[in-house]
Write an enzyme that holds these catalytic residues in place. Structure first.
Site, PDB file in Angstrom:
ATOM      1  N   VAL A 533       0.818   0.640   4.066  1.00  0.00           N
ATOM      2  CA  VAL A 533       0.331  -0.734   3.952  1.00  0.00           C
ATOM      3  C   VAL A 533       1.482  -1.690   4.219  1.00  0.00           C
ATOM      4  O   VAL A 533       2.663  -1.306   4.193  1.00  0.00           O
ATOM      5  CB  VAL A 533      -0.270  -1.005   2.557  1.00  0.00           C
ATOM      6  N   CYS A 534       1.139  -2.948   4.449  1.00  0.00           N
ATOM      7  CA  CYS A 534       2.159  -3.988   4.632  1.00  0.00           C
ATOM      8  C   CYS A 534       2.881  -4.216   3.310  1.00  0.00           C
ATOM      9  O   CYS A 534       2.253  -4.377   2.258  1.00  0.00           O
ATOM     10  CB  CYS A 534       1.504  -5.279   5.126  1.00  0.00           C
ATOM     11  N   SER A 535       4.197  -4.209   3.342  1.00  0.00           N
ATOM     12  CA  SER A 535       4.989  -4.329   2.113  1.00  0.00           C
ATOM     13  C   SER A 535       4.968  -5.734   1.533  1.00  0.00           C
ATOM     14  O   SER A 535       5.467  -5.950   0.428  1.00  0.00           O
ATOM     15  CB  SER A 535       6.441  -3.927   2.395  1.00  0.00           C
TER      16      SER A 535
END
Length: 578
Positions: A533-535
């Site tokens: 996932v996007c951090s």
């Protein structure tokens, strides 16, 4: 009973300010000019005595105003006792007059009417003497019973001439007692002032915070804001009743708003009443802001106090504008119109504070996806009020005054208020549109930016128009230092700073967009292989950019991050365009 002491601390000091206000408004010079004297020396003596009494009245009322509460209570008790003694002598005088008219010199108990009059007068005198002794906290009732002597003379069936002489003697005896009491307490104010001066000398002058603490303590002890507010409210009620009774149907002929403004302007003709109006406006602004907080967030929101939302700004604005424009020196009609403009500015400032309260609440409702319809209704209704009310105010004031530079500033402030709340409502509706969509709007941040940008550009254009009109009026119309100063200040704060802030924000976005466009895009295979996932937002990535340090992010998320700092959110290496 602390609550009773607080009420007494206010109520017993208000008459002193009322008397000071009356003394300030009284035309002593006109009174001395109308004096008819036989020669110039006599006129000079009259003037000398009147002016000294005028200054003595100021001094006495200032001393009473700053006395400690227990001394103020004692003073009022002595004044009340003096009034009761006067009432007792008046009762005796009236009784003797009635006896002279009745012409009965026999024993009192032998005539029914004479006996009834005697019993009534004696009962009243005994009650008055007892009450005086009770107020003075003494059991020596005889000290306050001199006015009973004429009744005792009548009881002894003395002639009427003797009763009149005894009545005169009793009045002189009471007057002598009062004179002795005043002389014995003549130096009490001096001793109090000396004690206060000794306490001030004990404070180290070099430590300014101690002097500040003393000032704050005296401010709280005398309850200055509440004291002047109560004084102005009493003054306003009296003026309102006087105006309503002096004119025939004033509301019908003038209108309720003009009638109220006239009464308010009549109640700010002295420094004391102007200071009272300042505190009243502060309290009204504070109440309005707290009402706005309570309506939007309930009781918990009212407990969260903000120093900027305590009504001080509105009160100080009114005071400074009144002093700057010379409000106190104007005639009644001029003062009414100028006060209406000043109050218009104060209301505009209050609306701006209400926008500062409403803006984060309405945006939080949209961003947090709150499902409470009642909360959304309260937020939207408050936004509609803040949107429509400035427009109505600008329309009303433009009907009463000719359009000039000063009126344009007032109308432009209303336009800016409406523009700000319009931008807030548009952003809220964008959040709500995203709430009802299945997929999030990827370019929502860009849309919000452009909504804010358009709103700021319109505000900048309005401010620029005001400056242009003011410059044109100064060059080709009536020029003044005040107008030129306002143009310079308006140009700096509302034009230059707005333009500088907008341009800086635009450059930051351009730089962030340039950095994002220079980064490589991740392919579907790489994203599937990464399976992460996007951090920044912790959402799955259907598209992403890859930093030079090898980390994957949403393009929009990374752009928001780059607005704040130029490093990678994961490893803090610098992100630079190639």
């Amino acid at each position: 009973m602390p609550r009773l002491e607080e009420v007494a601390n206010i109520a017993l000091r208000v008459p002193s300010i009322l008397v000071l206000d009356l003394l300030y408004k009284y035309d002593i010079e006109g009174l001395t000019e109308h004096l008819k004297a036989k020669n110039e020396d006599m006129l000079f003596k009259y003037k000398y005595v009147i002016w000294n009494l005028y200054y003595l009245g100021h001094l006495i009322n200032v001393v009473v105003l700053i006395l400690p509460l227990k001394h103020v209570v004692t003073l009022y008790l002595h004044v009340l006792v003096a009034l009761l003694l006067y009432m007792g002598h008046q009762i005796s005088k009236d009784y003797i007059q009635e006896e002279l008219q009745y012409r009965y010199e026999g024993a009192v108990y032998l005539d029914f009417l004479a006996f009834n009059r005697f019993v009534s007068a004696m009962t009243s005198q005994i009650i008055l003497s007892t009450l005086c002794a009770f107020l003075m906290k003494t059991r020596k009732v005889w000290l306050f019973s001199a006015h009973v002597l004429p009744l005792l003379a009548r009881l002894c069936s003395s002639p009427h001439t003797t009763q009149l002489a005894v009545n005169t003697f009793s009045m002189g005896l009471t007057g002598a007692g009062i004179a002795v009491f005043l002389l014995s307490n003549l130096f009490v104010p001096y001793r109090l002032a000396k004690a206060a001066y000794s306490e001030l000398l004990n404070i180290e002058v070099m430590e300014l915070y101690r002097l500040l603490a003393v000032g704050i303590s005296l401010w709280n002890q005398f309850a200055v804001p509440l004291l002047f507010s109560v004084f102005w409210f009493v003054l306003f009620v009296v003026q309102l009743c006087s105006d309503a009774m002096s004119a025939s149907s004033p509301v019908t002929h003038q209108g309720i708003i003009f009638f109220l403004l006239t009464s308010v302007s009549d109640c700010c003709a002295t420094p004391y009443s102007l200071l009272g109006l300042t505190f009243v406006v502060s309290y009204l602004a504070l109440g309005l802001l707290n009402l706005c907080k309570f309506y939007l967030g309930g009781y918990a929101a009212v407990q969260n106090e903000n120093v900027m939302h305590r009504g001080v700004t509105e009160g100080v604005t009114l005071l400074l504008l009144a002093l700057q424009t010379g409000l106190l020196d104007m005639q009644a009609l001029q003062r009414t119109f100028l006060l209406s403009i000043i109050l218009f500015i104060v209301v505009t400032s209050t609306l701006q504070s209400m926008i500062e309260i409403t803006d984060p609440v309405i945006l939080a409702l949209g961003a947090s996806r709150n499902r409470s319809l009642w909360k959304h209704f309260r937020g939207l209704s408050m936004c509609l009020i803040l949107l429509m009310f400035p427009v109505i105010m600008a329309y009303k004031i433009s009907q009463f005054f000719h359009m000039d530079f000063w009126l344009l500033i007032l109308v432009s402030s209303c336009m800016l208020t409406s523009l700000q709340i319009t931008g807030t409502m548009l952003i809220y509706f964008l959040f709500m549109v995203e709430l009802f969509r299945r997929d999030p709007i990827e370019s929502l941040d860009e849309v919000i930016y452009w909504v804010n940008a358009v709103s700021r550009v319109l505000e900048f254009v309005v401010a620029l128009c005001v400056v242009a009109y003011g410059t044109w009026e100064s060059l080709f119309g009536e020029w003044s230092w005040m107008g030129a100063s306002v143009i310079i200040i308006h140009s700096y704060f509302n034009v230059w700073l707005r333009a500088q802030s907008g341009w800086r924000s635009f450059l930051l976005r351009q730089e962030a967009a340039k950095k994002i466009n220079s980064l490589p895009r991740a392919t579907a295979e790489k994203l599937q292989q990464l399976n992460d996932v996007c951090s920044i937002c912790f959402q799955e990535m259907s598209s992403a950019v890859i930093t030079y340090c090898g980390h994957f992010f949403h393009g929009n998320c990374l752009r928001k991050w780059l607005y704040v700092q130029e490093t990678c959110p994961m490893c803090h290496q610098t992100v630079r365009p190639t």
